[in-house]
Design an enzyme around this catalytic site. Structure first.
Site, PDB file in Angstrom:
ATOM      1  N   LYS A  13      16.838  31.376 -10.283  1.00  0.00           N
ATOM      2  CA  LYS A  13      16.608  30.194 -11.134  1.00  0.00           C
ATOM      3  C   LYS A  13      15.489  30.445 -12.130  1.00  0.00           C
ATOM      4  O   LYS A  13      14.608  31.298 -11.915  1.00  0.00           O
ATOM      5  CB  LYS A  13      16.280  28.964 -10.284  1.00  0.00           C
ATOM      6  CG  LYS A  13      15.077  29.102  -9.325  1.00  0.00           C
ATOM      7  CD  LYS A  13      13.728  28.836  -9.907  1.00  0.00           C
ATOM      8  CE  LYS A  13      12.595  29.182  -8.957  1.00  0.00           C
ATOM      9  NZ  LYS A  13      11.265  29.157  -9.536  1.00  0.00           N
ATOM     10  N   PRO A  99      13.970  39.975  -8.675  1.00  0.00           N
ATOM     11  CA  PRO A  99      12.645  40.548  -8.377  1.00  0.00           C
ATOM     12  C   PRO A  99      11.933  39.782  -7.259  1.00  0.00           C
ATOM     13  O   PRO A  99      11.942  38.544  -7.268  1.00  0.00           O
ATOM     14  CB  PRO A  99      11.884  40.384  -9.697  1.00  0.00           C
ATOM     15  CG  PRO A  99      12.914  40.204 -10.746  1.00  0.00           C
ATOM     16  CD  PRO A  99      14.130  39.623 -10.087  1.00  0.00           C
ATOM     17  N   MET A 104      11.440  33.720  -9.456  1.00  0.00           N
ATOM     18  CA  MET A 104      12.831  33.390  -9.779  1.00  0.00           C
ATOM     19  C   MET A 104      13.630  32.942  -8.573  1.00  0.00           C
ATOM     20  O   MET A 104      14.853  32.827  -8.631  1.00  0.00           O
ATOM     21  CB  MET A 104      13.499  34.603 -10.422  1.00  0.00           C
ATOM     22  CG  MET A 104      12.771  35.009 -11.683  1.00  0.00           C
ATOM     23  SD  MET A 104      13.865  35.673 -12.896  1.00  0.00           S
ATOM     24  CE  MET A 104      15.024  34.370 -13.105  1.00  0.00           C
ATOM     25  N   GLY A 105      12.954  32.729  -7.463  1.00  0.00           N
ATOM     26  CA  GLY A 105      13.632  32.172  -6.290  1.00  0.00           C
ATOM     27  C   GLY A 105      14.542  33.155  -5.571  1.00  0.00           C
ATOM     28  O   GLY A 105      15.559  32.741  -5.001  1.00  0.00           O
ATOM     29  N   GLY A 106      14.193  34.432  -5.551  1.00  0.00           N
ATOM     30  CA  GLY A 106      15.036  35.438  -4.887  1.00  0.00           C
ATOM     31  C   GLY A 106      15.152  35.196  -3.387  1.00  0.00           C
ATOM     32  O   GLY A 106      16.251  35.214  -2.825  1.00  0.00           O
ATOM     33  N   GLY A 107      14.026  34.951  -2.732  1.00  0.00           N
ATOM     34  CA  GLY A 107      14.041  34.685  -1.288  1.00  0.00           C
ATOM     35  C   GLY A 107      14.828  33.410  -0.987  1.00  0.00           C
ATOM     36  O   GLY A 107      15.558  33.332   0.010  1.00  0.00           O
ATOM     37  N   SER A 108      14.691  32.421  -1.858  1.00  0.00           N
ATOM     38  CA  SER A 108      15.423  31.165  -1.673  1.00  0.00           C
ATOM     39  C   SER A 108      16.930  31.404  -1.823  1.00  0.00           C
ATOM     40  O   SER A 108      17.739  30.807  -1.103  1.00  0.00           O
ATOM     41  CB  SER A 108      14.969  30.124  -2.695  1.00  0.00           C
ATOM     42  OG  SER A 108      13.586  29.899  -2.563  1.00  0.00           O
ATOM     43  N   ALA A 109      17.307  32.275  -2.761  1.00  0.00           N
ATOM     44  CA  ALA A 109      18.731  32.604  -2.934  1.00  0.00           C
ATOM     45  C   ALA A 109      19.259  33.324  -1.696  1.00  0.00           C
ATOM     46  O   ALA A 109      20.385  33.060  -1.243  1.00  0.00           O
ATOM     47  CB  ALA A 109      18.925  33.469  -4.189  1.00  0.00           C
ATOM     48  N   ASP A 141      12.478  25.682  -2.913  1.00  0.00           N
ATOM     49  CA  ASP A 141      13.486  26.070  -3.904  1.00  0.00           C
ATOM     50  C   ASP A 141      14.861  26.335  -3.297  1.00  0.00           C
ATOM     51  O   ASP A 141      15.813  26.626  -4.023  1.00  0.00           O
ATOM     52  CB  ASP A 141      13.057  27.360  -4.619  1.00  0.00           C
ATOM     53  CG  ASP A 141      11.869  27.147  -5.546  1.00  0.00           C
ATOM     54  OD1 ASP A 141      11.635  25.989  -5.944  1.00  0.00           O
ATOM     55  OD2 ASP A 141      11.205  28.140  -5.860  1.00  0.00           O
TER      56      ASP A 141
HETATM   57  O1  C5P Z   1       8.345  26.168  -0.070  1.00  0.00           O
HETATM   58  P1  C5P Z   1       7.878  27.555  -0.372  1.00  0.00           P
HETATM   59  O2  C5P Z   1       7.745  28.374   0.890  1.00  0.00           O
HETATM   60  O3  C5P Z   1       8.673  28.242  -1.408  1.00  0.00           O
HETATM   61  O4  C5P Z   1       6.413  27.414  -0.948  1.00  0.00           O
HETATM   62  C1  C5P Z   1       5.473  28.458  -0.908  1.00  0.00           C
HETATM   63  C2  C5P Z   1       4.087  27.914  -1.178  1.00  0.00           C
HETATM   64  O5  C5P Z   1       3.968  27.517  -2.547  1.00  0.00           O
HETATM   65  C3  C5P Z   1       3.698  26.687  -0.377  1.00  0.00           C
HETATM   66  O6  C5P Z   1       3.203  27.049   0.882  1.00  0.00           O
HETATM   67  C4  C5P Z   1       2.621  26.069  -1.264  1.00  0.00           C
HETATM   68  O7  C5P Z   1       1.397  26.743  -1.112  1.00  0.00           O
HETATM   69  C5  C5P Z   1       3.144  26.375  -2.667  1.00  0.00           C
HETATM   70  N1  C5P Z   1       3.926  25.236  -3.190  1.00  0.00           N
HETATM   71  C6  C5P Z   1       3.251  24.089  -3.563  1.00  0.00           C
HETATM   72  N2  C5P Z   1       3.976  23.011  -4.019  1.00  0.00           N
HETATM   73  C7  C5P Z   1       5.310  23.062  -4.157  1.00  0.00           C
HETATM   74  C8  C5P Z   1       6.012  24.249  -3.810  1.00  0.00           C
HETATM   75  C9  C5P Z   1       5.282  25.322  -3.327  1.00  0.00           C
HETATM   76  O8  C5P Z   1       2.023  24.010  -3.452  1.00  0.00           O
HETATM   77  N3  C5P Z   1       5.968  21.999  -4.599  1.00  0.00           N
END
Ligand code: C5P
Length: 311
Positions: A13, A99, A104-109, A141
Site C-alpha cells: 500500500k 521492501p 509499504m505494508g509488506g508484513g501486513s500483506a 495495516d
Molecule cells: O500495528 P502495527 O504493528 O503495524 O504497528 C507498529 C507500531 O507502530 C505500533 O506498535 C505503534 O508504535 C506504531 N503505530 C502507532 N499508531 C498507529 C499505527 C502504528 O503509533 N496508528
C-alpha cells in the site's frame, strides 16, 4: 498421503495522505489516512503440517524478517487455526517483493495473504468480517491488505471505509538502502511536536483529513492528487534518514508530479502523469544506479491464486 497446497497474494500500500493525531494510552496514534493498494505483491503458499513454520524467498533482502513466533504470517495462521479449531499447523512459504520495514505494508500483506490461504486450507469458512477482525488484531495495516482498492482508514488505521476511485494511477517506488522502524518514526514525530506544544495540547491533536486527496482519487485526477498528498510521518522519517530528501528532490526534478515518503518510510513513492512518464522515470533512476519499480493502483486485496492436491 495427500498434501494440499493453497496459494494467495496480497498487495503493498501507499498512504496518499496520512494525518497523525495524539499518542493514545494503548501506544497507538489516531490516524486519518487514505490507503491505495498497488501492484506489488507478496505471494504466500501454505500447506498443512504438524507445527507452524515459515520460509522466505523473493526479490528483496529478508534478513531482518523474524522467522519465529513473532512472524506476522505465523501469527495469522495461528489466529485462523484458533478461530476454526484446526488442530494441526501450517508450513508457510512467502515469496517477498515488498521492501521490509519500508513503509509499504509488506508484513501486513504477508499476514493478509496467510489469513485467506489458511481459511481455504482448513475449509474454515470464516466470513470477510471475521477475517477483518482477526486482521485488526494482527496489526493496524492488515485489514487494508485484505480489502485492497482505495479506502479511508481511521482509528489506528484499521477502521476502513471503502472510497470511490476512478482510473489507474502510475507510481514509481524507490526502496531505500536501509530500514526505518515504524514505532521509532512515530516517536520522532511525538518528540518534535511535544517540544513545540504545551502539556495541555499534547493529548488533543486531531489527525488532519485530506479531503482534496480523497476527491482526487474519486475523480482519477493525478494532478490534483499530486497537489494534495501529505504525510505527517514524512518530516520525522526525513530527520531520521536525511538522504531521502535528495531522493524526493531527484524524482521530482526528473519528472514525477510529486514524491512522498510512503507511510513511515523509507520507501519513496512518486506519482507520475501516465504510464509513459513512469517508465521514463524508472529508466532515469536506473541511469543514476538507483533501483526503482513501476507500479499501478488501485488493485484488489488479498486473494487465493491457486490450490492443488499433491499425492
Ligand atoms: O500495528 P502495527 O504493528 O503495524 O504497528 C507498529 C507500531 O507502530 C505500533 O506498535 C505503534 O508504535 C506504531 N503505530 C502507532 N499508531 C498507529 C499505527 C502504528 O503509533 N496508528
Amino acid at each position: 498421503m495427500t498434501d494440499r497446497v493453497v496459494r494467495a497474494k496480497a498487495p503493498a500500500k501507499i498512504n496518499v495522505f496520512l494525518g497523525v493525531g495524539s499518542l493514545r494510552s494503548d501506544g497507538y496514534h489516531d490516524l486519518s489516512t487514505g490507503f491505495l493498494a498497488v501492484s506489488l505483491f507478496e505471494h504466500v503458499e501454505v500447506r498443512a503440517a504438524d507445527d507452524f513454520s515459515v520460509t522466505l524467498d523473493g526479490s528483496i533482502d529478508t534478513s531482518s524478517v523474524p522467522l519465529g513466533e513473532s512472524n506476522l504470517a505465523i501469527r495469522a495462521a495461528r489466529a485462523v487455526a484458533e478461530a476454526c479449531g484446526a488442530t494441526g499447523g501450517a508450513r508457510i512459504r512467502i515469496e517477498k517483493h515488498v521492501p521490509t520495514a519500508g513503509g509499504m505494508g509488506g508484513g501486513s500483506a504477508d499476514a493478509a495473504a496467510t489469513l485467506v490461504a489458511c481459511n481455504e486450507l482448513w475449509n474454515a469458512g470464516l466470513s470477510r468480517d471475521e477475517l477483518l477482525a482477526l486482521a485488526a488484531d494482527l496489526g493496524a495495516d492488515v485489514p487494508f491488505a485484505l480489502t485492497g482498492g482505495v479506502a479511508m482508514g481511521t482509528g489506528r488505521g484499521d477502521q476502513l471505509s471503502p472510497a470511490l476511485h476512478r482510473g489507474k494511477m502510475h507510481w514509481v517506488l524507490v526502496p531505500a538502502d536501509g530500514e526505518l522502524s515504524t514505532p521509532v518514526v512515530f516517536h520522532e514525530l511525538d518528540k518534535h511536536r511535544w517540544s513545540q506544544q504545551g502539556e495541555l495540547e499534547r493529548n488533543v491533536t486531531q489527525p488532519i483529513v485530506s479531503v482534496g486527496a480523497m476527491q482526487a482519487l474519486r475523480l482519477g485526477d493525478v494532478r490534483m492528487l499530486a497537489e494534495t498528498m501529505h504525510n505527517d510521518l514524512q518530516a520525522p522519517a526525513l530527520r531520521l534518514m536525511p538522504r531521502l530528501v535528495g531522493t524526493l528532490e531527484l524524482g521530482e526534478r526528473m519528472g514525477a508530479l510529486a514524491g512522498i515518503v510512503s507511510g513511515s518510510g523509507p520507501t519513496c513513492a512518486f506519482l507520475c502523469e501516465d504510464e509513459e512518464s513512469a517508465v521514463q522515470l524508472v529508466q532515469d533512476f536506473c541511469d543514476q544506479s538507483i533501483r526503482a519499480v513501476h507500479v499501478t493502483g488501485p488493485v484488489a486485496g488479498a486473494k487465493i491464486t491457486g490450490a492443488k492436491v499433491r499425492s
